[in-house]
Motif scaffolding. Structure first.
Motif, PDB file in Angstrom:
ATOM      1  N   MET A   1       0.830  -1.182   0.000  1.00  0.00           N
ATOM      2  CA  MET A   1       0.000   0.000   0.000  1.00  0.00           C
ATOM      3  C   MET A   1       0.872   1.243   0.000  1.00  0.00           C
ATOM      4  O   MET A   1       1.895   1.272   0.658  1.00  0.00           O
ATOM      5  N   THR A   2       0.435   2.238  -0.685  1.00  0.00           N
ATOM      6  CA  THR A   2       1.222   3.465  -0.783  1.00  0.00           C
ATOM      7  C   THR A   2       1.006   4.353   0.436  1.00  0.00           C
ATOM      8  O   THR A   2       0.060   4.169   1.203  1.00  0.00           O
ATOM      9  N   GLU A   3       1.903   5.329   0.567  1.00  0.00           N
ATOM     10  CA  GLU A   3       1.782   6.289   1.675  1.00  0.00           C
ATOM     11  C   GLU A   3       0.469   7.057   1.573  1.00  0.00           C
ATOM     12  O   GLU A   3      -0.186   7.335   2.576  1.00  0.00           O
ATOM     13  N   LEU A   4       0.053   7.377   0.344  1.00  0.00           N
ATOM     14  CA  LEU A   4      -1.209   8.084   0.131  1.00  0.00           C
ATOM     15  C   LEU A   4      -2.383   7.242   0.622  1.00  0.00           C
ATOM     16  O   LEU A   4      -3.283   7.746   1.294  1.00  0.00           O
ATOM     17  N   ASN A   5      -2.366   5.947   0.316  1.00  0.00           N
ATOM     18  CA  ASN A   5      -3.424   5.047   0.796  1.00  0.00           C
ATOM     19  C   ASN A   5      -3.432   4.990   2.321  1.00  0.00           C
ATOM     20  O   ASN A   5      -4.492   4.931   2.936  1.00  0.00           O
ATOM     21  N   HIS A   6      -2.246   5.005   2.925  1.00  0.00           N
ATOM     22  CA  HIS A   6      -2.170   5.007   4.391  1.00  0.00           C
ATOM     23  C   HIS A   6      -2.796   6.280   4.949  1.00  0.00           C
ATOM     24  O   HIS A   6      -3.476   6.237   5.966  1.00  0.00           O
ATOM     25  N   GLN A   7      -2.576   7.424   4.277  1.00  0.00           N
ATOM     26  CA  GLN A   7      -3.172   8.683   4.727  1.00  0.00           C
ATOM     27  C   GLN A   7      -4.699   8.618   4.661  1.00  0.00           C
ATOM     28  O   GLN A   7      -5.382   9.088   5.566  1.00  0.00           O
ATOM     29  N   TYR A   8      -5.226   8.032   3.594  1.00  0.00           N
ATOM     30  CA  TYR A   8      -6.683   7.867   3.488  1.00  0.00           C
ATOM     31  C   TYR A   8      -7.216   6.967   4.591  1.00  0.00           C
ATOM     32  O   TYR A   8      -8.283   7.225   5.150  1.00  0.00           O
ATOM     33  N   LEU A   9      -6.475   5.907   4.910  1.00  0.00           N
ATOM     34  CA  LEU A   9      -6.886   5.019   5.995  1.00  0.00           C
ATOM     35  C   LEU A   9      -6.922   5.772   7.326  1.00  0.00           C
ATOM     36  O   LEU A   9      -7.834   5.566   8.132  1.00  0.00           O
ATOM     37  N   LEU A  10      -5.944   6.636   7.570  1.00  0.00           N
ATOM     38  CA  LEU A  10      -5.916   7.405   8.823  1.00  0.00           C
ATOM     39  C   LEU A  10      -7.106   8.352   8.916  1.00  0.00           C
ATOM     40  O   LEU A  10      -7.689   8.512   9.986  1.00  0.00           O
ATOM     41  N   ILE A  11      -7.476   8.956   7.790  1.00  0.00           N
ATOM     42  CA  ILE A  11      -8.650   9.838   7.762  1.00  0.00           C
ATOM     43  C   ILE A  11      -9.914   9.026   8.048  1.00  0.00           C
ATOM     44  O   ILE A  11     -10.762   9.421   8.854  1.00  0.00           O
ATOM     45  N   GLU A  12     -10.032   7.863   7.408  1.00  0.00           N
ATOM     46  CA  GLU A  12     -11.191   6.993   7.625  1.00  0.00           C
ATOM     47  C   GLU A  12     -11.250   6.511   9.073  1.00  0.00           C
ATOM     48  O   GLU A  12     -12.320   6.466   9.686  1.00  0.00           O
ATOM     49  N   LEU A  13     -10.096   6.179   9.641  1.00  0.00           N
ATOM     50  CA  LEU A  13     -10.044   5.735  11.035  1.00  0.00           C
ATOM     51  C   LEU A  13     -10.513   6.847  11.968  1.00  0.00           C
ATOM     52  O   LEU A  13     -11.336   6.615  12.853  1.00  0.00           O
ATOM     53  N   GLN A  14     -10.011   8.065  11.768  1.00  0.00           N
ATOM     54  CA  GLN A  14     -10.423   9.180  12.632  1.00  0.00           C
ATOM     55  C   GLN A  14     -11.923   9.415  12.515  1.00  0.00           C
ATOM     56  O   GLN A  14     -12.605   9.624  13.527  1.00  0.00           O
ATOM     57  N   GLN A  15     -12.472   9.359  11.318  1.00  0.00           N
ATOM     58  CA  GLN A  15     -13.914   9.522  11.135  1.00  0.00           C
ATOM     59  C   GLN A  15     -14.678   8.403  11.840  1.00  0.00           C
ATOM     60  O   GLN A  15     -15.707   8.652  12.476  1.00  0.00           O
ATOM     61  N   THR A  16     -14.180   7.184  11.755  1.00  0.00           N
ATOM     62  CA  THR A  16     -14.810   6.040  12.432  1.00  0.00           C
ATOM     63  C   THR A  16     -14.826   6.264  13.936  1.00  0.00           C
ATOM     64  O   THR A  16     -15.852   6.071  14.592  1.00  0.00           O
ATOM     65  N   TRP A  17     -13.673   6.669  14.485  1.00  0.00           N
ATOM     66  CA  TRP A  17     -13.616   6.951  15.928  1.00  0.00           C
ATOM     67  C   TRP A  17     -14.630   8.015  16.312  1.00  0.00           C
ATOM     68  O   TRP A  17     -15.413   7.829  17.234  1.00  0.00           O
ATOM     69  N   HIS A  18     -14.619   9.142  15.605  1.00  0.00           N
ATOM     70  CA  HIS A  18     -15.478  10.265  15.978  1.00  0.00           C
ATOM     71  C   HIS A  18     -16.963   9.948  15.837  1.00  0.00           C
ATOM     72  O   HIS A  18     -17.776  10.449  16.611  1.00  0.00           O
ATOM     73  N   GLN A  19     -17.307   9.101  14.872  1.00  0.00           N
ATOM     74  CA  GLN A  19     -18.721   8.750  14.661  1.00  0.00           C
ATOM     75  C   GLN A  19     -19.201   7.657  15.602  1.00  0.00           C
ATOM     76  O   GLN A  19     -20.376   7.621  15.949  1.00  0.00           O
ATOM     77  N   THR A  20     -18.320   6.749  16.007  1.00  0.00           N
ATOM     78  CA  THR A  20     -18.761   5.590  16.797  1.00  0.00           C
ATOM     79  C   THR A  20     -18.308   5.618  18.255  1.00  0.00           C
ATOM     80  O   THR A  20     -18.846   4.890  19.072  1.00  0.00           O
ATOM     81  N   ILE A  21     -17.314   6.448  18.564  1.00  0.00           N
ATOM     82  CA  ILE A  21     -16.805   6.568  19.932  1.00  0.00           C
ATOM     83  C   ILE A  21     -16.729   8.062  20.244  1.00  0.00           C
ATOM     84  O   ILE A  21     -15.674   8.691  20.090  1.00  0.00           O
TER      85      ILE A  21
END
Length: 150
Positions: A1-21
């Motif tokens: 996976m590329t660094e850009l894909n990792h950045q998208y994953l981090l954004i998705e993770l933060q959104q998941t945290w904020h929406q569910t926790i």
């Protein structure tokens, strides 16, 4: 996976945290970096402060818990498997007061997640360390369980 894909994953993770926790949003928890087997997370002191002007123990515990949870979530994404993640058991050791922005760090052990795709749960113990100005301030050991989504 590329660094850009990792950045998208981090954004998705933060959104998941904020929406569910919801507490993660109040605490302003932010994933900082992810390099396939290493993950780091931070949160500012201001919304997590106690009467001693240091980080509240509950905030430390939550930051470290979510760092481990986030690492398992990221590894599931990389392995293209899906599971509901819960913390089954945890232990935290507070070593020194945190008086400036902390960084929680976790490394992924060599754990195979393919059993999730076969309908079986996965258990993984993650060790999270919390640093403040490059000084180790807390250690967390968490046993996470991921159950296949039906």
């Amino acid at each position: 996976m590329t660094e850009l894909n990792h950045q998208y994953l981090l954004i998705e993770l933060q959104q998941t945290w904020h929406q569910t926790i919801p507490v993660s949003k109040f605490m302003q928890i932010v994933p900082v970096a992810f390099e396939s087997t290493e993950f780091s997370v931070t949160a500012p002191i201001a919304p997590n402060i106690n009467l001693h002007q240091t980080m509240f123990a509950g905030s430390i515990y939550t930051l470290m818990t979510l760092t481990g949870w986030g690492m398992l979530w990221l590894q599931q994404k990389l392995a293209d498997v899906d599971g509901d993640i819960v913390l089954a058991d945890a232990n935290v050791r507070y070593i020194a007061p945190i008086d400036s922005q902390p960084v929680a760090k976790v490394c992924w052990p060599d754990v195979d997640l393919t059993s999730l795709a076969q309908g079986r749960r996965v258990k993984v113990r993650l060790e999270v360390e919390l640093y403040c100005n490059d000084k180790l301030c807390a250690c967390f050991s968490g046993l996470y369980v991921s159950v296949p989504k039906s």
